[in-house]
Write a protein that holds these residues in place. Sequence first.
Motif, mmCIF file in Angstrom:
data_model
loop_
_atom_site.group_PDB
_atom_site.id
_atom_site.type_symbol
_atom_site.label_atom_id
_atom_site.label_comp_id
_atom_site.label_asym_id
_atom_site.label_seq_id
_atom_site.Cartn_x
_atom_site.Cartn_y
_atom_site.Cartn_z
ATOM 1 N N TYR A 38 -9.137 -9.719 3.744
ATOM 2 C CA TYR A 38 -8.273 -8.952 4.933
ATOM 3 C C TYR A 38 -9.230 -7.864 5.253
ATOM 4 N N GLU A 39 -9.653 -7.892 6.712
ATOM 5 C CA GLU A 39 -10.507 -6.532 7.031
ATOM 6 C C GLU A 39 -9.496 -5.497 7.570
ATOM 7 N N ILE A 40 -9.957 -4.253 7.212
ATOM 8 C CA ILE A 40 -9.201 -3.088 7.522
ATOM 9 C C ILE A 40 -9.968 -2.086 8.154
ATOM 10 N N PHE A 41 -9.667 -1.592 9.350
ATOM 11 C CA PHE A 41 -10.280 -0.269 9.613
ATOM 12 C C PHE A 41 -9.260 0.955 9.406
ATOM 13 N N VAL A 42 -9.393 1.606 8.605
ATOM 14 C CA VAL A 42 -8.783 2.643 8.058
ATOM 15 C C VAL A 42 -8.190 3.114 8.979
ATOM 16 N N GLN A 43 -9.207 3.920 9.698
ATOM 17 C CA GLN A 43 -8.572 4.811 11.040
ATOM 18 C C GLN A 43 -7.373 4.305 11.569
ATOM 19 N N SER A 44 -7.145 3.107 11.874
ATOM 20 C CA SER A 44 -5.962 2.215 12.749
ATOM 21 C C SER A 44 -4.915 1.874 11.842
ATOM 22 N N PHE A 45 -5.133 1.932 10.455
ATOM 23 C CA PHE A 45 -4.057 1.109 9.860
ATOM 24 C C PHE A 45 -2.809 1.826 9.741
ATOM 25 N N TYR A 46 -2.862 2.763 8.757
ATOM 26 C CA TYR A 46 -1.497 3.612 8.511
ATOM 27 C C TYR A 46 -1.744 4.962 8.258
ATOM 28 N N ASP A 47 -1.213 5.976 8.865
ATOM 29 C CA ASP A 47 -1.257 7.226 8.902
ATOM 30 C C ASP A 47 -0.018 7.889 8.018
ATOM 31 N N SER A 48 -0.582 8.310 6.709
ATOM 32 C CA SER A 48 0.549 8.904 5.880
ATOM 33 C C SER A 48 0.904 10.315 5.931
ATOM 34 N N ASN A 49 0.012 11.309 6.770
ATOM 35 C CA ASN A 49 0.198 12.711 6.644
ATOM 36 C C ASN A 49 0.501 13.103 8.090
ATOM 37 N N GLY A 50 0.624 12.256 9.230
ATOM 38 C CA GLY A 50 1.049 12.591 10.465
ATOM 39 C C GLY A 50 0.092 13.192 11.310
ATOM 40 N N ASP A 51 -1.438 13.077 10.811
ATOM 41 C CA ASP A 51 -2.450 13.746 11.570
ATOM 42 C C ASP A 51 -3.132 12.765 12.503
ATOM 43 N N GLY A 52 -2.373 11.631 12.861
ATOM 44 C CA GLY A 52 -2.584 10.694 13.866
ATOM 45 C C GLY A 52 -3.785 9.697 13.418
ATOM 46 N N ILE A 53 -4.396 9.906 12.249
ATOM 47 C CA ILE A 53 -5.403 9.128 11.709
ATOM 48 C C ILE A 53 -5.056 8.348 10.356
ATOM 49 N N GLY A 54 -5.407 7.004 10.214
ATOM 50 C CA GLY A 54 -5.319 6.229 9.041
ATOM 51 C C GLY A 54 -5.759 6.906 7.684
ATOM 52 N N ASP A 55 -5.407 6.516 6.449
ATOM 53 C CA ASP A 55 -5.796 7.134 5.490
ATOM 54 C C ASP A 55 -5.490 6.228 4.197
ATOM 55 N N PHE A 56 -6.236 6.622 2.965
ATOM 56 C CA PHE A 56 -6.050 5.690 1.920
ATOM 57 C C PHE A 56 -4.744 5.864 1.209
ATOM 58 N N ASN A 57 -4.081 6.936 1.397
ATOM 59 C CA ASN A 57 -2.566 7.044 1.077
ATOM 60 C C ASN A 57 -1.862 5.969 1.864
ATOM 61 N N GLY A 58 -2.221 5.922 2.883
ATOM 62 C CA GLY A 58 -1.370 4.912 3.972
ATOM 63 C C GLY A 58 -1.544 3.414 3.376
ATOM 64 N N VAL A 59 -2.793 3.176 3.083
ATOM 65 C CA VAL A 59 -3.125 1.741 2.780
ATOM 66 C C VAL A 59 -2.639 1.579 1.727
ATOM 67 N N ALA A 60 -2.533 2.450 0.708
ATOM 68 C CA ALA A 60 -1.958 2.170 -0.726
ATOM 69 C C ALA A 60 -0.332 1.952 -0.475
ATOM 70 N N LYS A 61 0.293 2.437 0.371
ATOM 71 C CA LYS A 61 1.401 1.990 0.889
ATOM 72 C C LYS A 61 1.741 0.789 1.481
ATOM 73 N N LYS A 62 0.721 0.337 2.061
ATOM 74 C CA LYS A 62 1.107 -1.005 2.688
ATOM 75 C C LYS A 62 0.236 -2.003 2.107
ATOM 76 N N ILE A 63 -0.285 -1.870 0.899
ATOM 77 C CA ILE A 63 -0.904 -2.948 0.129
ATOM 78 C C ILE A 63 -0.130 -4.270 0.012
ATOM 79 N N ASP A 64 1.288 -3.862 -0.242
ATOM 80 C CA ASP A 64 2.223 -4.841 -0.259
ATOM 81 C C ASP A 64 2.225 -5.885 1.100
ATOM 82 N N HIS A 65 1.701 -5.297 2.313
ATOM 83 C CA HIS A 65 1.829 -6.354 3.630
ATOM 84 C C HIS A 65 0.571 -7.135 3.112
ATOM 85 N N VAL A 66 -0.611 -6.910 2.560
ATOM 86 C CA VAL A 66 -1.529 -7.725 2.232
ATOM 87 C C VAL A 66 -1.084 -8.856 1.208
ATOM 88 N N LYS A 67 -0.616 -8.330 0.249
ATOM 89 C CA LYS A 67 -0.180 -9.204 -0.750
ATOM 90 C C LYS A 67 1.004 -10.376 -0.150
#
Length: 517
Positions: A38-67
Amino acid sequence: MKIYLPILFLFVLALQTSCSHSTETKVENHWPHAGITYEIFVQSFYDSNGDGIGDFNGVAKKIDHVKELGANAIWFMPIMPSPSYHKYDVTDYKAIHPDYGTMDDFKNMLEVAHSKDIKVVIDLIINHTSSEHPWFVESRKGRDNPYRDYYVWAQKDTIADFLNKKTITLDSDNIRQWHDPGVGEDFYYGFFIGGMPDLNFDNPKVREEIYEIGRFWLEEIGVDGFRLDAAKHIFPDDRAEDNHAFWKEFRSEMTKIKPDVYLVGEVYDMKEVVAPYLPGLPALFNFDFHYTLLKAYEEEDGMLLAKNQKEILDFYQQISDEFIDATFSSNHDQPRLLNSLGGNPRKLKQAITILMSMPGAPYLYYGEEIGMLGKKPDENIREPFLWDIKANDTGRTTWIEAEYSIDDMVTPLAIQKSMSTSFFNHYREVIKLRNSNRALALGDLSLYEEELAKPLMAYYRSYKEQQLFVVHNLSDQTLSIDAPKDFDKVLFTLGLGSLDDMVIDLPPYSTLILSKD
Protein backbone atom coordinates in the motif's frame (compact mmCIF):
# COMPACT_ATOMS: atom_id res chain seq x y z
CA MET A 1 -33.74 16.53 3.70
CA LYS A 2 -30.46 16.83 1.83
CA ILE A 3 -29.36 13.59 0.17
CA TYR A 4 -25.61 12.94 0.16
CA LEU A 5 -24.99 12.44 -3.59
CA PRO A 6 -22.02 10.01 -3.51
CA ILE A 7 -23.89 7.77 -1.06
CA LEU A 8 -27.02 7.76 -3.19
CA PHE A 9 -24.93 6.90 -6.23
CA LEU A 10 -23.38 3.91 -4.50
CA PHE A 11 -26.81 2.63 -3.49
CA VAL A 12 -27.89 2.78 -7.12
CA LEU A 13 -24.68 0.98 -8.05
CA ALA A 14 -25.62 -1.80 -5.64
CA LEU A 15 -28.48 -2.74 -7.95
CA GLN A 16 -25.99 -3.29 -10.77
CA THR A 17 -23.05 -4.84 -9.01
CA SER A 18 -22.66 -7.75 -6.65
CA CYS A 19 -19.55 -9.36 -5.26
CA SER A 20 -19.39 -12.72 -3.55
CA HIS A 21 -17.27 -15.78 -3.07
CA SER A 22 -18.03 -19.12 -1.53
CA THR A 23 -16.07 -21.22 0.92
CA GLU A 24 -14.16 -19.47 3.66
CA THR A 25 -10.47 -20.40 3.45
CA LYS A 26 -7.40 -19.30 5.31
CA VAL A 27 -6.00 -15.85 4.50
CA GLU A 28 -2.24 -15.97 3.89
CA ASN A 29 0.56 -13.43 3.63
CA HIS A 30 2.50 -13.92 0.39
CA TRP A 31 4.75 -10.88 0.66
CA PRO A 32 7.14 -10.09 -0.94
CA HIS A 33 6.81 -12.35 -3.99
CA ALA A 34 3.03 -12.09 -4.28
CA GLY A 35 1.96 -9.90 -1.37
CA ILE A 36 0.19 -6.56 -1.54
CA THR A 37 1.86 -3.21 -0.82
CA TYR A 38 0.00 0.00 0.00
CA GLU A 39 1.62 3.26 -1.18
CA ILE A 40 1.30 6.23 1.20
CA PHE A 41 2.07 9.91 0.70
CA VAL A 42 2.46 10.83 4.37
CA GLN A 43 1.71 14.51 3.75
CA SER A 44 -1.86 13.66 2.68
CA PHE A 45 -2.61 10.64 4.84
CA TYR A 46 -3.54 11.57 8.44
CA ASP A 47 -2.79 14.70 10.48
CA SER A 48 -2.40 13.86 14.17
CA ASN A 49 -1.45 17.31 15.51
CA GLY A 50 -3.68 19.75 13.63
CA ASP A 51 -0.99 21.47 11.57
CA GLY A 52 -2.64 20.45 8.30
CA ILE A 53 0.14 18.03 7.29
CA GLY A 54 0.10 14.26 7.61
CA ASP A 55 2.65 12.70 9.96
CA PHE A 56 3.95 9.39 11.26
CA ASN A 57 1.89 9.53 14.44
CA GLY A 58 -1.10 9.74 12.13
CA VAL A 59 0.10 6.77 10.11
CA ALA A 60 0.58 4.76 13.32
CA LYS A 61 -3.00 5.59 14.26
CA LYS A 62 -4.27 4.32 10.92
CA ILE A 63 -2.18 1.16 10.47
CA ASP A 64 -5.35 -0.79 11.19
CA HIS A 65 -6.83 0.58 7.96
CA VAL A 66 -3.99 -0.97 5.99
CA LYS A 67 -4.44 -4.22 7.88
CA GLU A 68 -8.21 -4.25 7.39
CA LEU A 69 -7.77 -3.66 3.67
CA GLY A 70 -5.59 -6.77 3.52
CA ALA A 71 -2.27 -5.24 2.49
CA ASN A 72 0.96 -6.80 3.72
CA ALA A 73 3.34 -3.85 3.44
CA ILE A 74 3.53 -0.07 3.17
CA TRP A 75 5.67 1.88 0.74
CA PHE A 76 6.24 5.44 1.89
CA MET A 77 6.94 8.11 -0.68
CA PRO A 78 9.97 10.23 0.36
CA ILE A 79 10.14 10.96 4.08
CA MET A 80 13.50 12.72 4.45
CA PRO A 81 14.17 16.47 4.82
CA SER A 82 13.67 18.33 1.56
CA PRO A 83 12.75 21.85 0.37
CA SER A 84 9.87 20.56 -1.80
CA TYR A 85 6.41 19.23 -0.89
CA HIS A 86 7.05 15.90 -2.67
CA LYS A 87 10.49 15.47 -1.05
CA TYR A 88 12.23 13.82 -3.99
CA ASP A 89 15.18 16.20 -3.48
CA VAL A 90 16.82 15.15 -0.22
CA THR A 91 18.94 17.38 2.03
CA ASP A 92 19.62 14.82 4.79
CA TYR A 93 19.55 11.07 4.19
CA LYS A 94 19.56 10.10 7.86
CA ALA A 95 16.64 12.11 9.17
CA ILE A 96 12.85 12.46 8.99
CA HIS A 97 11.30 15.58 7.50
CA PRO A 98 10.23 17.69 10.51
CA ASP A 99 6.74 18.12 9.04
CA TYR A 100 6.28 14.36 9.45
CA GLY A 101 7.56 14.20 13.03
CA THR A 102 10.74 12.90 14.62
CA MET A 103 12.82 9.79 14.11
CA ASP A 104 11.28 8.46 17.33
CA ASP A 105 7.82 8.97 15.79
CA PHE A 106 8.95 6.98 12.76
CA LYS A 107 10.37 4.20 14.93
CA ASN A 108 7.13 4.04 16.88
CA MET A 109 5.13 3.76 13.67
CA LEU A 110 7.52 1.06 12.47
CA GLU A 111 7.02 -0.89 15.68
CA VAL A 112 3.23 -0.65 15.34
CA ALA A 113 3.39 -1.82 11.72
CA HIS A 114 5.65 -4.75 12.53
CA SER A 115 3.45 -5.76 15.45
CA LYS A 116 0.63 -6.20 12.93
CA ASP A 117 2.81 -8.13 10.45
CA ILE A 118 3.06 -5.19 8.05
CA LYS A 119 6.43 -4.55 6.40
CA VAL A 120 7.73 -1.03 5.77
CA VAL A 121 9.52 0.05 2.60
CA ILE A 122 10.81 3.60 2.17
CA ASP A 123 11.64 5.61 -0.92
CA LEU A 124 15.41 5.94 -1.32
CA ILE A 125 16.37 8.67 -3.77
CA ILE A 126 20.03 8.21 -4.67
CA ASN A 127 20.17 9.20 -8.33
CA HIS A 128 20.31 12.82 -7.18
CA THR A 129 20.21 15.02 -4.11
CA SER A 130 18.72 18.43 -3.51
CA SER A 131 20.84 21.36 -4.66
CA GLU A 132 20.56 22.41 -1.00
CA HIS A 133 22.20 19.20 0.26
CA PRO A 134 25.44 19.99 2.17
CA TRP A 135 27.41 17.86 -0.29
CA PHE A 136 26.31 20.00 -3.22
CA VAL A 137 26.69 23.26 -1.31
CA GLU A 138 30.34 22.29 -0.84
CA SER A 139 30.71 20.89 -4.36
CA ARG A 140 29.76 24.15 -6.06
CA LYS A 141 32.42 26.10 -4.14
CA GLY A 142 35.17 25.16 -6.56
CA ARG A 143 37.12 22.48 -8.38
CA ASP A 144 39.43 21.90 -5.43
CA ASN A 145 36.65 21.23 -2.94
CA PRO A 146 36.73 17.62 -1.65
CA TYR A 147 33.02 17.25 -2.53
CA ARG A 148 33.44 18.50 -6.10
CA ASP A 149 33.64 14.96 -7.46
CA TYR A 150 30.49 13.88 -5.60
CA TYR A 151 28.60 15.35 -8.56
CA VAL A 152 29.04 15.47 -12.33
CA TRP A 153 30.68 18.67 -13.51
CA ALA A 154 31.92 19.82 -16.92
CA GLN A 155 33.34 22.99 -18.45
CA LYS A 156 30.80 24.92 -20.46
CA ASP A 157 32.77 24.75 -23.71
CA THR A 158 32.99 20.94 -23.58
CA ILE A 159 29.22 20.47 -23.33
CA ALA A 160 28.06 23.29 -25.64
CA ASP A 161 26.29 20.80 -27.93
CA PHE A 162 24.27 19.41 -25.02
CA LEU A 163 23.10 22.60 -23.30
CA ASN A 164 19.83 22.80 -25.20
CA LYS A 165 19.10 19.09 -25.38
CA LYS A 166 15.49 18.45 -26.41
CA THR A 167 15.16 14.75 -25.66
CA ILE A 168 11.92 13.80 -23.91
CA THR A 169 11.96 10.50 -22.03
CA LEU A 170 9.15 8.35 -20.62
CA ASP A 171 9.88 9.53 -17.09
CA SER A 172 10.92 13.14 -17.68
CA ASP A 173 9.77 15.99 -19.89
CA ASN A 174 12.70 18.12 -18.81
CA ILE A 175 14.65 19.46 -21.81
CA ARG A 176 17.82 20.61 -20.06
CA GLN A 177 20.23 18.34 -18.19
CA TRP A 178 23.23 20.66 -17.76
CA HIS A 179 22.77 23.55 -15.37
CA ASP A 180 24.68 26.76 -14.60
CA PRO A 181 25.33 27.25 -10.87
CA GLY A 182 26.34 30.86 -11.54
CA VAL A 183 29.80 30.53 -10.00
CA GLY A 184 32.08 30.11 -13.01
CA GLU A 185 32.47 28.29 -16.30
CA ASP A 186 31.55 24.84 -14.96
CA PHE A 187 28.08 23.35 -15.34
CA TYR A 188 26.64 20.45 -13.37
CA TYR A 189 24.47 17.55 -14.55
CA GLY A 190 20.92 17.11 -13.29
CA PHE A 191 18.78 14.75 -15.33
CA PHE A 192 15.45 15.91 -13.90
CA ILE A 193 15.81 19.59 -12.91
CA GLY A 194 18.51 21.98 -11.75
CA GLY A 195 17.37 21.59 -8.16
CA MET A 196 18.23 17.88 -8.33
CA PRO A 197 21.93 17.49 -9.24
CA ASP A 198 22.95 13.92 -10.12
CA LEU A 199 25.45 12.15 -7.91
CA ASN A 200 28.65 10.86 -9.52
CA PHE A 201 28.60 7.09 -9.08
CA ASP A 202 31.99 6.75 -10.78
CA ASN A 203 33.33 8.08 -7.47
CA PRO A 204 33.87 5.19 -4.97
CA LYS A 205 33.33 7.63 -2.09
CA VAL A 206 29.82 8.37 -3.32
CA ARG A 207 28.99 4.68 -3.54
CA GLU A 208 30.27 4.15 0.01
CA GLU A 209 28.16 7.06 1.25
CA ILE A 210 25.08 5.43 -0.30
CA TYR A 211 25.83 2.02 1.20
CA GLU A 212 26.25 3.63 4.61
CA ILE A 213 22.85 5.29 4.21
CA GLY A 214 21.34 1.91 3.39
CA ARG A 215 23.01 0.38 6.43
CA PHE A 216 21.60 3.13 8.66
CA TRP A 217 17.99 2.57 7.61
CA LEU A 218 18.16 -1.23 7.56
CA GLU A 219 20.26 -1.86 10.65
CA GLU A 220 19.81 1.11 12.96
CA ILE A 221 16.21 1.99 12.11
CA GLY A 222 14.87 -1.38 10.99
CA VAL A 223 13.01 -0.80 7.73
CA ASP A 224 12.39 -3.82 5.53
CA GLY A 225 13.57 -2.46 2.21
CA PHE A 226 13.75 0.33 -0.33
CA ARG A 227 11.91 1.57 -3.35
CA LEU A 228 14.68 2.86 -5.61
CA ASP A 229 13.68 5.99 -7.46
CA ALA A 230 14.94 6.67 -11.00
CA ALA A 231 16.94 3.42 -11.00
CA LYS A 232 17.55 3.68 -14.73
CA HIS A 233 19.39 7.00 -14.35
CA ILE A 234 22.29 6.23 -12.00
CA PHE A 235 24.40 6.52 -15.14
CA PRO A 236 23.22 8.03 -18.45
CA ASP A 237 21.23 5.87 -20.86
CA ASP A 238 24.29 5.14 -23.01
CA ARG A 239 25.88 3.44 -19.98
CA ALA A 240 23.16 0.88 -19.36
CA GLU A 241 25.64 -1.88 -18.50
CA ASP A 242 27.13 0.34 -15.80
CA ASN A 243 23.62 0.82 -14.40
CA HIS A 244 23.09 -2.94 -14.27
CA ALA A 245 26.46 -3.48 -12.60
CA PHE A 246 25.82 -0.80 -9.98
CA TRP A 247 22.54 -2.33 -8.88
CA LYS A 248 24.15 -5.75 -8.55
CA GLU A 249 26.76 -4.15 -6.32
CA PHE A 250 24.11 -2.27 -4.37
CA ARG A 251 22.10 -5.44 -3.80
CA SER A 252 25.22 -7.28 -2.67
CA GLU A 253 26.02 -4.57 -0.14
CA MET A 254 22.46 -4.43 1.18
CA THR A 255 22.15 -8.20 1.59
CA LYS A 256 25.31 -8.13 3.70
CA ILE A 257 23.35 -5.95 6.10
CA LYS A 258 19.94 -7.62 5.76
CA PRO A 259 19.88 -10.91 3.83
CA ASP A 260 16.14 -10.68 3.10
CA VAL A 261 16.16 -6.99 2.17
CA TYR A 262 13.39 -6.03 -0.24
CA LEU A 263 14.44 -3.89 -3.22
CA VAL A 264 11.95 -2.64 -5.82
CA GLY A 265 13.14 -0.45 -8.65
CA GLU A 266 11.58 2.19 -10.85
CA VAL A 267 12.76 1.48 -14.40
CA TYR A 268 10.19 3.07 -16.64
CA ASP A 269 10.71 1.47 -20.07
CA MET A 270 9.85 -1.49 -22.31
CA LYS A 271 10.53 -5.01 -21.04
CA GLU A 272 13.74 -5.45 -23.04
CA VAL A 273 15.25 -2.46 -21.21
CA VAL A 274 13.77 -3.38 -17.83
CA ALA A 275 14.76 -7.07 -17.70
CA PRO A 276 18.57 -6.67 -17.35
CA TYR A 277 18.01 -4.84 -14.05
CA LEU A 278 16.51 -7.94 -12.41
CA PRO A 279 19.78 -9.43 -11.06
CA GLY A 280 20.31 -6.23 -9.06
CA LEU A 281 16.72 -5.26 -8.40
CA PRO A 282 14.69 -8.45 -7.94
CA ALA A 283 11.42 -6.49 -7.87
CA LEU A 284 10.59 -4.03 -10.64
CA PHE A 285 7.46 -1.99 -11.29
CA ASN A 286 5.43 -3.22 -14.24
CA PHE A 287 4.44 0.02 -15.97
CA ASP A 288 3.20 -1.97 -18.96
CA PHE A 289 0.50 -3.54 -16.79
CA HIS A 290 -0.95 -0.15 -15.84
CA TYR A 291 -1.00 1.30 -19.33
CA THR A 292 -2.14 -1.88 -21.06
CA LEU A 293 -5.00 -2.23 -18.56
CA LEU A 294 -6.23 1.24 -19.53
CA LYS A 295 -5.72 0.55 -23.22
CA ALA A 296 -7.70 -2.69 -22.92
CA TYR A 297 -10.68 -0.71 -21.61
CA GLU A 298 -10.29 2.02 -24.22
CA GLU A 299 -10.23 -0.48 -27.09
CA GLU A 300 -12.52 -3.06 -25.44
CA ASP A 301 -9.82 -5.63 -26.18
CA GLY A 302 -9.78 -7.99 -23.22
CA MET A 303 -6.98 -10.33 -24.25
CA LEU A 304 -4.64 -7.42 -24.92
CA LEU A 305 -3.68 -7.28 -21.25
CA ALA A 306 -3.62 -11.03 -20.67
CA LYS A 307 -1.37 -11.66 -23.66
CA ASN A 308 0.92 -8.78 -22.78
CA GLN A 309 1.28 -9.94 -19.19
CA LYS A 310 2.02 -13.52 -20.27
CA GLU A 311 4.67 -12.25 -22.68
CA ILE A 312 6.35 -10.14 -19.99
CA LEU A 313 6.34 -12.94 -17.41
CA ASP A 314 7.85 -15.43 -19.88
CA PHE A 315 10.48 -12.90 -20.94
CA TYR A 316 11.54 -12.09 -17.36
CA GLN A 317 11.63 -15.79 -16.51
CA GLN A 318 14.51 -16.12 -18.97
CA ILE A 319 16.52 -13.58 -16.94
CA SER A 320 15.70 -14.71 -13.42
CA ASP A 321 13.27 -17.19 -11.92
CA GLU A 322 13.24 -15.19 -8.67
CA PHE A 323 11.89 -11.92 -10.07
CA ILE A 324 9.02 -10.10 -8.38
CA ASP A 325 6.55 -8.52 -10.79
CA ALA A 326 5.40 -5.35 -9.01
CA THR A 327 2.10 -4.73 -10.76
CA PHE A 328 -0.04 -1.67 -10.08
CA SER A 329 -3.23 -0.04 -11.27
CA SER A 330 -2.21 3.53 -10.35
CA ASN A 331 0.42 5.46 -8.42
CA HIS A 332 1.54 8.98 -7.48
CA ASP A 333 2.66 9.85 -11.02
CA GLN A 334 -0.49 8.91 -12.97
CA PRO A 335 -4.00 10.36 -12.90
CA ARG A 336 -6.20 8.63 -10.35
CA LEU A 337 -7.52 5.31 -11.68
CA LEU A 338 -11.19 6.30 -11.55
CA ASN A 339 -10.42 9.37 -13.68
CA SER A 340 -8.49 7.22 -16.16
CA LEU A 341 -11.51 4.94 -16.42
CA GLY A 342 -13.85 7.79 -17.29
CA GLY A 343 -15.38 7.94 -13.83
CA ASN A 344 -17.08 4.57 -14.33
CA PRO A 345 -17.42 2.86 -10.91
CA ARG A 346 -18.06 -0.57 -12.43
CA LYS A 347 -14.77 -0.32 -14.34
CA LEU A 348 -12.94 0.63 -11.13
CA LYS A 349 -14.28 -2.40 -9.29
CA GLN A 350 -13.41 -4.65 -12.19
CA ALA A 351 -9.94 -3.14 -12.65
CA ILE A 352 -8.92 -4.03 -9.09
CA THR A 353 -10.45 -7.49 -9.62
CA ILE A 354 -8.24 -7.92 -12.69
CA LEU A 355 -5.17 -6.74 -10.77
CA MET A 356 -5.85 -9.15 -7.91
CA SER A 357 -6.58 -12.13 -10.16
CA MET A 358 -3.37 -11.72 -12.22
CA PRO A 359 0.11 -12.90 -11.20
CA GLY A 360 2.38 -10.41 -9.47
CA ALA A 361 2.92 -8.52 -6.26
CA PRO A 362 0.29 -5.74 -6.54
CA TYR A 363 0.72 -2.16 -5.32
CA LEU A 364 -2.27 -0.04 -4.29
CA TYR A 365 -2.15 3.74 -4.18
CA TYR A 366 -3.68 5.28 -1.05
CA GLY A 367 -7.24 6.46 -1.59
CA GLU A 368 -7.86 4.28 -4.62
CA GLU A 369 -9.85 1.98 -2.32
CA ILE A 370 -12.41 4.73 -1.73
CA GLY A 371 -12.49 5.96 -5.32
CA MET A 372 -10.44 9.11 -4.83
CA LEU A 373 -10.13 11.35 -7.88
CA GLY A 374 -7.30 13.41 -9.31
CA LYS A 375 -5.64 14.66 -12.49
CA LYS A 376 -2.34 16.38 -13.24
CA PRO A 377 -0.59 18.44 -12.00
CA ASP A 378 0.88 15.95 -9.53
CA GLU A 379 -0.31 17.79 -6.44
CA ASN A 380 -3.89 16.99 -7.43
CA ILE A 381 -3.29 13.25 -7.63
CA ARG A 382 -1.84 13.43 -4.11
CA GLU A 383 -4.78 15.09 -2.38
CA PRO A 384 -5.84 14.46 1.25
CA PHE A 385 -7.39 11.12 2.18
CA LEU A 386 -11.08 11.39 3.14
CA TRP A 387 -11.50 9.53 6.43
CA ASP A 388 -14.92 10.93 7.31
CA ILE A 389 -17.31 13.67 6.26
CA LYS A 390 -15.50 16.98 6.49
CA ALA A 391 -17.29 18.18 9.63
CA ASN A 392 -16.11 15.09 11.53
CA ASP A 393 -12.74 14.52 9.88
CA THR A 394 -10.20 15.76 12.43
CA GLY A 395 -7.38 13.87 10.71
CA ARG A 396 -7.94 15.15 7.17
CA THR A 397 -4.92 17.11 6.00
CA THR A 398 -5.28 20.66 4.71
CA TRP A 399 -1.85 21.37 3.18
CA ILE A 400 -3.60 21.68 -0.18
CA GLU A 401 -7.17 22.61 -1.05
CA ALA A 402 -8.51 19.52 -2.80
CA GLU A 403 -9.90 20.06 -6.29
CA TYR A 404 -11.04 16.53 -7.12
CA SER A 405 -11.28 14.40 -3.97
CA ILE A 406 -13.90 16.45 -2.17
CA ASP A 407 -16.97 15.39 -0.18
CA ASP A 408 -19.36 16.14 -3.02
CA MET A 409 -17.46 13.75 -5.31
CA VAL A 410 -15.93 11.05 -3.09
CA THR A 411 -17.66 9.14 -0.30
CA PRO A 412 -15.40 9.13 2.81
CA LEU A 413 -14.13 5.88 4.27
CA ALA A 414 -16.26 6.01 7.44
CA ILE A 415 -19.43 5.93 5.35
CA GLN A 416 -18.15 3.38 2.84
CA LYS A 417 -17.34 0.93 5.63
CA SER A 418 -21.03 0.55 6.44
CA MET A 419 -22.05 0.02 2.82
CA SER A 420 -21.69 -3.53 1.52
CA THR A 421 -21.37 -2.39 -2.10
CA SER A 422 -18.86 0.41 -1.52
CA PHE A 423 -15.50 0.62 -3.25
CA PHE A 424 -13.73 -0.04 0.06
CA ASN A 425 -15.65 -3.19 0.81
CA HIS A 426 -15.13 -4.45 -2.72
CA TYR A 427 -11.37 -3.85 -2.47
CA ARG A 428 -11.27 -5.61 0.87
CA GLU A 429 -13.32 -8.54 -0.45
CA VAL A 430 -11.30 -9.10 -3.61
CA ILE A 431 -7.99 -8.78 -1.72
CA LYS A 432 -9.24 -11.35 0.78
CA LEU A 433 -10.21 -13.62 -2.11
CA ARG A 434 -6.70 -13.38 -3.53
CA ASN A 435 -5.02 -13.94 -0.17
CA SER A 436 -7.24 -16.99 0.42
CA ASN A 437 -6.53 -18.74 -2.88
CA ARG A 438 -2.96 -19.70 -3.70
CA ALA A 439 -3.78 -20.11 -7.38
CA LEU A 440 -4.64 -16.39 -7.58
CA ALA A 441 -1.64 -15.27 -5.54
CA LEU A 442 1.04 -17.75 -6.58
CA GLY A 443 -0.28 -19.62 -9.57
CA ASP A 444 0.93 -19.81 -13.16
CA LEU A 445 -0.84 -17.87 -15.89
CA SER A 446 -2.17 -19.69 -18.95
CA LEU A 447 -4.21 -18.01 -21.66
CA TYR A 448 -7.62 -19.15 -22.86
CA GLU A 449 -6.88 -20.23 -26.42
CA GLU A 450 -10.40 -20.65 -27.84
CA GLU A 451 -12.15 -18.00 -29.90
CA LEU A 452 -14.08 -15.45 -27.84
CA ALA A 453 -15.64 -12.01 -28.19
CA LYS A 454 -13.07 -9.23 -28.33
CA PRO A 455 -14.07 -7.51 -25.03
CA LEU A 456 -13.58 -10.73 -23.05
CA MET A 457 -10.41 -11.48 -21.10
CA ALA A 458 -10.04 -15.13 -20.13
CA TYR A 459 -7.20 -17.06 -18.52
CA TYR A 460 -6.33 -19.88 -16.15
CA ARG A 461 -4.49 -19.66 -12.83
CA SER A 462 -2.95 -22.90 -11.55
CA TYR A 463 -1.08 -23.74 -8.36
CA LYS A 464 -0.45 -27.39 -7.46
CA GLU A 465 -3.87 -29.05 -7.27
CA GLN A 466 -5.91 -25.81 -7.53
CA GLN A 467 -7.02 -24.65 -10.97
CA LEU A 468 -9.13 -21.56 -11.64
CA PHE A 469 -10.71 -20.09 -14.74
CA VAL A 470 -11.08 -16.30 -14.79
CA VAL A 471 -13.12 -14.29 -17.28
CA HIS A 472 -13.83 -10.55 -17.44
CA ASN A 473 -16.17 -8.61 -19.74
CA LEU A 474 -14.60 -5.22 -20.48
CA SER A 475 -17.57 -3.84 -22.40
CA ASP A 476 -21.01 -2.35 -21.79
CA GLN A 477 -22.70 -5.27 -23.60
CA THR A 478 -23.82 -8.62 -22.16
CA LEU A 479 -21.65 -11.43 -23.55
CA SER A 480 -21.52 -15.20 -23.13
CA ILE A 481 -18.84 -17.88 -23.23
CA ASP A 482 -18.88 -21.65 -22.72
CA ALA A 483 -17.24 -22.67 -19.46
CA PRO A 484 -14.20 -24.94 -19.89
CA LYS A 485 -14.82 -28.60 -19.12
CA ASP A 486 -15.05 -29.45 -15.41
CA PHE A 487 -14.95 -25.80 -14.27
CA ASP A 488 -18.42 -25.91 -12.76
CA LYS A 489 -18.05 -24.23 -9.35
CA VAL A 490 -18.47 -20.46 -8.95
CA LEU A 491 -15.75 -19.11 -6.67
CA PHE A 492 -16.36 -15.40 -7.25
CA THR A 493 -18.70 -13.17 -9.18
CA LEU A 494 -18.70 -9.43 -9.83
CA GLY A 495 -21.49 -7.56 -11.62
CA LEU A 496 -24.00 -10.45 -11.63
CA GLY A 497 -21.95 -12.76 -13.83
CA SER A 498 -23.48 -16.23 -13.74
CA LEU A 499 -22.97 -19.88 -14.72
CA ASP A 500 -25.94 -21.89 -15.97
CA ASP A 501 -25.67 -25.28 -17.65
CA MET A 502 -21.93 -24.61 -18.31
CA VAL A 503 -22.66 -21.33 -20.09
CA ILE A 504 -21.19 -18.18 -18.57
CA ASP A 505 -23.30 -15.02 -18.95
CA LEU A 506 -21.40 -11.79 -18.37
CA PRO A 507 -23.30 -8.50 -18.03
CA PRO A 508 -21.35 -5.26 -18.65
CA TYR A 509 -18.10 -5.01 -16.69
CA SER A 510 -18.65 -8.28 -14.88
CA THR A 511 -16.24 -11.01 -13.79
CA LEU A 512 -16.60 -14.68 -13.00
CA ILE A 513 -14.01 -16.98 -11.43
CA LEU A 514 -14.65 -20.72 -11.63
CA SER A 515 -12.92 -23.66 -10.00
CA LYS A 516 -13.09 -27.41 -10.42
CA ASP A 517 -14.90 -29.54 -7.85
